[in-house]
Design a protein around this motif. Structure first.
Motif, short mmCIF file in Angstrom:
data_model
loop_
_atom_site.label_atom_id
_atom_site.label_comp_id
_atom_site.label_asym_id
_atom_site.label_seq_id
_atom_site.Cartn_x
_atom_site.Cartn_y
_atom_site.Cartn_z
N VAL A 150 4.74 10.19 0.80
CA VAL A 150 4.89 11.04 1.98
C VAL A 150 3.51 11.48 2.43
O VAL A 150 2.69 11.89 1.60
CB VAL A 150 5.75 12.30 1.63
CG1 VAL A 150 5.84 13.24 2.82
CG2 VAL A 150 7.14 11.90 1.18
N MET A 151 3.25 11.40 3.72
CA MET A 151 1.97 11.87 4.27
C MET A 151 2.01 13.38 4.43
O MET A 151 3.03 13.95 4.83
CB MET A 151 1.70 11.23 5.62
CG MET A 151 1.59 9.71 5.60
SD MET A 151 0.16 9.12 4.72
CE MET A 151 -1.09 9.34 5.96
N LEU A 152 0.91 14.03 4.09
CA LEU A 152 0.78 15.47 4.29
C LEU A 152 -0.65 15.72 4.76
O LEU A 152 -1.60 15.29 4.10
CB LEU A 152 1.08 16.20 2.98
CG LEU A 152 1.17 17.72 3.05
CD1 LEU A 152 2.32 18.16 3.95
CD2 LEU A 152 1.36 18.29 1.66
N PRO A 206 0.83 -1.21 0.00
CA PRO A 206 0.00 0.00 0.00
C PRO A 206 0.86 1.26 0.00
O PRO A 206 2.07 1.20 0.24
CB PRO A 206 -0.79 -0.13 1.31
CG PRO A 206 0.12 -0.90 2.20
CD PRO A 206 0.84 -1.88 1.30
N PRO A 207 0.25 2.41 -0.24
CA PRO A 207 0.99 3.67 -0.22
C PRO A 207 1.27 4.12 1.22
O PRO A 207 0.47 4.81 1.83
CB PRO A 207 0.06 4.65 -0.94
CG PRO A 207 -1.31 4.08 -0.79
CD PRO A 207 -1.13 2.59 -0.68
N VAL A 208 2.40 3.66 1.75
CA VAL A 208 2.81 4.02 3.11
C VAL A 208 4.01 4.96 3.04
O VAL A 208 4.76 4.95 2.07
CB VAL A 208 3.14 2.77 3.96
CG1 VAL A 208 1.91 1.90 4.15
CG2 VAL A 208 4.27 1.98 3.36
N PRO A 209 4.22 5.79 4.08
CA PRO A 209 5.35 6.71 4.08
C PRO A 209 6.68 5.99 3.84
O PRO A 209 6.95 4.94 4.43
CB PRO A 209 5.31 7.32 5.48
CG PRO A 209 3.86 7.24 5.86
CD PRO A 209 3.39 5.94 5.27
N GLY A 210 7.45 6.54 2.93
CA GLY A 210 8.75 5.98 2.59
C GLY A 210 8.73 5.01 1.42
O GLY A 210 9.78 4.64 0.91
N PRO A 226 -1.72 14.23 -4.09
CA PRO A 226 -2.42 13.08 -3.51
C PRO A 226 -2.23 11.85 -4.40
O PRO A 226 -2.07 11.98 -5.62
CB PRO A 226 -3.89 13.52 -3.51
CG PRO A 226 -3.84 15.01 -3.55
CD PRO A 226 -2.61 15.36 -4.35
N VAL A 227 -2.23 10.69 -3.80
CA VAL A 227 -2.02 9.44 -4.54
C VAL A 227 -3.00 9.34 -5.71
O VAL A 227 -2.61 8.97 -6.82
CB VAL A 227 -2.14 8.22 -3.60
CG1 VAL A 227 -2.23 6.93 -4.39
CG2 VAL A 227 -0.96 8.18 -2.63
#
Length: 139
Positions: free
Chosen positions: A90-92, A68-72, A111-112
């Motif tokens: 990166v989370m924002l 999944p789209p996780v930080p890093g 955004p993703v």
């Protein structure tokens, strides 16, 4: 957190700290923001050489798991069998997005869902030795 990267410029082969190409930004941001190992440079590969970019991507792929789209997470963008672009998740403001840079855009965070609409296929790769929960806590 990502402001430093957003104020940089794009340059082919850029490995920082003031200029980056897409891979240079990925390797620096993962290392500096998340404390992940510094990835190989691949600085001699032209961003226009999609076959060489794909070969480098495939060479690194064994070190990572798709997820999944996780930080890093490294974000790879594909057209057919060619990797054409990379970014880093990166989370924002509590939302997952992609930090990337390019000749036409310069550095940006999207955004993703917006990033995904630009490519036929987008894959997220996270380090095999990190659990998804650990990666989420890195934010």
């Amino acid at each position: 957190m990502i402001e430093r990267y957003l104020s940089t410029a794009y340059a082919d082969g850029g490995r920082g700290p003031r200029v980056y190409d897409c891979w240079g930004l990925v390797r620096a941001a993962r290392h500096e923001l998340f404390g992940l190992p510094l990835l190989p440079s691949y600085g001699a590969i032209s961003p226009d050489d999609k076959r060489a970019l794909t070969a480098a991507c495939n060479a690194e792929a064994g070190k990572f798991a798709e997820g999944p789209p996780v930080p890093g997470a490294i974000v790879t963008a594909w057209r057919g069998r060619l990797c054409v672009h990379v970014g880093v998740c990166v989370m924002l403001d509590g939302r997952p997005g992609v930090l990337d840079t390019g000749r036409a855009t310069g550095p940006r965070w999207q955004p993703v869902s917006v990033f995904r609409r630009q490519f036929l296929k987008v894959v997220f790769h996270h380090d095999r030795d990190l659990s998804v929960d650990s990666a989420r806590r890195a934010d």
